[in-house]
Design a protein around this motif. Structure first.
Motif, PDB file in Angstrom:
ATOM      1  N   ALA A   1      -7.689  -1.603  -4.947  1.00 25.42           N
ATOM      2  CA  ALA A   1      -6.721  -2.277  -5.821  1.00 25.42           C
ATOM      3  C   ALA A   1      -7.492  -2.899  -6.983  1.00 25.42           C
ATOM      4  O   ALA A   1      -8.676  -3.240  -6.835  1.00 25.42           O
ATOM      5  CB  ALA A   1      -5.955  -3.352  -5.060  1.00 25.42           C
TER       6      ALA A   1
ATOM      7  N   ASN B   1      -5.703   1.826   5.448  1.00 24.76           N
ATOM      8  CA  ASN B   1      -4.467   1.056   5.504  1.00 24.76           C
ATOM      9  C   ASN B   1      -3.324   2.049   5.602  1.00 24.76           C
ATOM     10  O   ASN B   1      -3.538   3.276   5.598  1.00 24.76           O
ATOM     11  CB  ASN B   1      -4.326   0.125   4.288  1.00 24.76           C
ATOM     12  CG  ASN B   1      -4.376   0.868   2.958  1.00 24.76           C
ATOM     13  OD1 ASN B   1      -3.572   1.755   2.688  1.00 24.76           O
ATOM     14  ND2 ASN B   1      -5.333   0.508   2.099  1.00 24.76           N
TER      15      ASN B   1
ATOM     16  N   GLY C   1      -5.590  -3.638   3.427  1.00 19.97           N
ATOM     17  CA  GLY C   1      -4.408  -3.375   2.616  1.00 19.97           C
ATOM     18  C   GLY C   1      -3.805  -4.626   2.019  1.00 19.97           C
ATOM     19  O   GLY C   1      -4.486  -5.440   1.382  1.00 19.97           O
ATOM     20  N   ALA C   2      -2.497  -4.798   2.243  1.00 21.65           N
ATOM     21  CA  ALA C   2      -1.766  -5.931   1.676  1.00 21.65           C
ATOM     22  C   ALA C   2      -1.655  -7.100   2.644  1.00 21.65           C
ATOM     23  O   ALA C   2      -0.985  -8.086   2.332  1.00 21.65           O
ATOM     24  CB  ALA C   2      -0.370  -5.471   1.246  1.00 21.65           C
TER      25      ALA C   2
ATOM     26  N   ARG D   1      -9.730  -2.502  -0.533  1.00 23.93           N
ATOM     27  CA  ARG D   1      -8.710  -3.409  -0.011  1.00 23.93           C
ATOM     28  C   ARG D   1      -9.040  -3.900   1.393  1.00 23.93           C
ATOM     29  O   ARG D   1      -8.340  -4.778   1.911  1.00 23.93           O
ATOM     30  CB  ARG D   1      -7.348  -2.722  -0.039  1.00 23.93           C
ATOM     31  CG  ARG D   1      -6.928  -2.330  -1.462  1.00 23.93           C
ATOM     32  CD  ARG D   1      -5.478  -1.951  -1.556  1.00 23.93           C
ATOM     33  NE  ARG D   1      -4.645  -3.147  -1.442  1.00 23.93           N
ATOM     34  CZ  ARG D   1      -3.340  -3.166  -1.704  1.00 23.93           C
ATOM     35  NH1 ARG D   1      -2.716  -2.061  -2.095  1.00 23.93           N
ATOM     36  NH2 ARG D   1      -2.645  -4.262  -1.570  1.00 23.93           N
TER      37      ARG D   1
ATOM     38  N   CYS E   1       0.809  -1.220   0.000  1.00 21.39           N
ATOM     39  CA  CYS E   1       0.000   0.000   0.000  1.00 21.39           C
ATOM     40  C   CYS E   1       0.840   1.265   0.000  1.00 21.39           C
ATOM     41  O   CYS E   1       0.291   2.354  -0.198  1.00 21.39           O
ATOM     42  CB  CYS E   1      -0.934   0.000   1.206  1.00 21.39           C
ATOM     43  SG  CYS E   1      -2.185  -1.291   1.119  1.00 21.39           S
TER      44      CYS E   1
END
Length: 320
Positions: free
Chosen positions: A217, A55, A81-82, A227, A12
């Motif tokens: 995303a 995020n 996020g990730a 996300r 992110c």
């Protein structure tokens, strides 16, 4: 604790800004942790935790400013996020204590990078503050030299003067997030949707752009997708009210500074938070309450320069 060998896909924060690494938590999920690259080597170390539905990348301009006076780490909480997004049992996967346990793993990983003797400070917005309160107050783990918490949504217990008001507002956020639009044709559609929501209209322009850049995303169909899945965001809101975070705050002796929205400008959904934040600070052993002048719950997005100054001021008062 060592860094997990897992690879973080689609971080992110851009690689030019931050190194990303994965940390495996006690429950076996991987969370994305970021180390800001351009920081003063001898500055105090700060770990940043974000709000529900956001995020680390959503705070990019804030983190850049903070990195002028601190060595900055940040992370994407589980479901965001990730980081991994388990979706088996939402009540179990996103039970609030999990966020405290995850923060323990993250703090240990950061500690491994900075060495045993450097003070580690924690600063956060909303959900990130709940993680710290549960880590220190419920799990009795105390990795931080200070806590700077921008309005963690700690629900007051039965008998508290703000309890009825908080109880009325809690379902609003769970219901809204469960129904929110979660797919967008492009960034301009996301911007248009955000512009219709009053809280987003108060963002500083660079913070709004960071949100638009980081909160979605692309999916396999070329659409932009949130996300943090809306059912995850909703579950976190729903799980929080009965999590006993207020009671956990009694176990915190770490020097803390808690901010609430300004009572004069607070939005209708958070009318209960100023009185509650004051009460939370009162039950902590070493805490100070402050109202964030003219700020609402998303005060960090509204006034990032002032939020940075408050974090650094609190750290400076601890180190003096």
């Amino acid at each position: 604790m060592t860094d997990s060998p897992a690879t973080i896909e689609m971080p992110c924060l851009p690689a030019d800004d931050a190194e990303v690494f994965a940390v495996a938590t006690a429950s076996g999920i991987n969370v994305a942790v970021y180390a800001w690259r351009d920081c003063p080597a001898d500055a105090p170390v700060v770990l940043w935790g974000h709000a529900n539905g956001f995020n680390a990348g959503c705070y990019r301009p804030f983190l850049r400013r903070l990195a002028a006076g601190a060595r900055v780490f940040a992370y994407d909480a589980r479901g965001h996020g990730a980081s991994d997004k388990p979706r088996g049992d939402l009540k179990q996967d996103y039970a609030m204590l999990n966020f405290g346990e995850d923060l323990d793993a993250i703090a240990r990983a950061v500690r491994a990078r900075i060495g045993p003797d450097v003070p580690l400070h924690y600063a956060s917005h909303s959900l990130g503050g709940l993680a710290a309160v549960l880590l220190e107050g419920r799990l009795d783990i105390h990795p931080f030299a200070s806590l700077t918490l921008f309005e963690p949504p700690i629900y007051p217990p039965v008998g508290h003067p703000a309890h009825a008001q908080a109880e009325q507002s809690q379902p609003l956020f769970a219901n809204w997030s469960a129904r929110r639009q979660d797919r967008f044709a492009d960034a301009e559609e996301l911007r248009a949707v955000a512009s219709r929501i009053s809280t987003f209209r108060t963002f500083a322009p660079d913070m709004l752009q960071a949100y638009i850049d980081a909160v979605v995303a692309p999916d396999a169909d070329g659409l932009l997708v949130l996300r943090c899945p809306r059912e995850v965001e909703s579950a976190i809101y729903g799980n929080n009210a009965a999590a006993g975070v207020f009671e956990a705050a009694r176990g915190i002796a770490t020097p803390a500074r808690l901010f609430s929205a300004d009572p004069a400008t607070v939005d209708s959904g958070h009318l209960w938070t100023p009185e509650t934040m004051r009460s939370v600070a009162d039950v902590m052993a070493n805490a100070e309450y402050r109202a964030f002048a003219n700020g609402q719950h998303l005060m960090v997005q509204e006034f990032p320069d002032r939020a940075v100054a408050e974090v650094l001021d609190h750290i400076g008062s601890i180190q003096a």
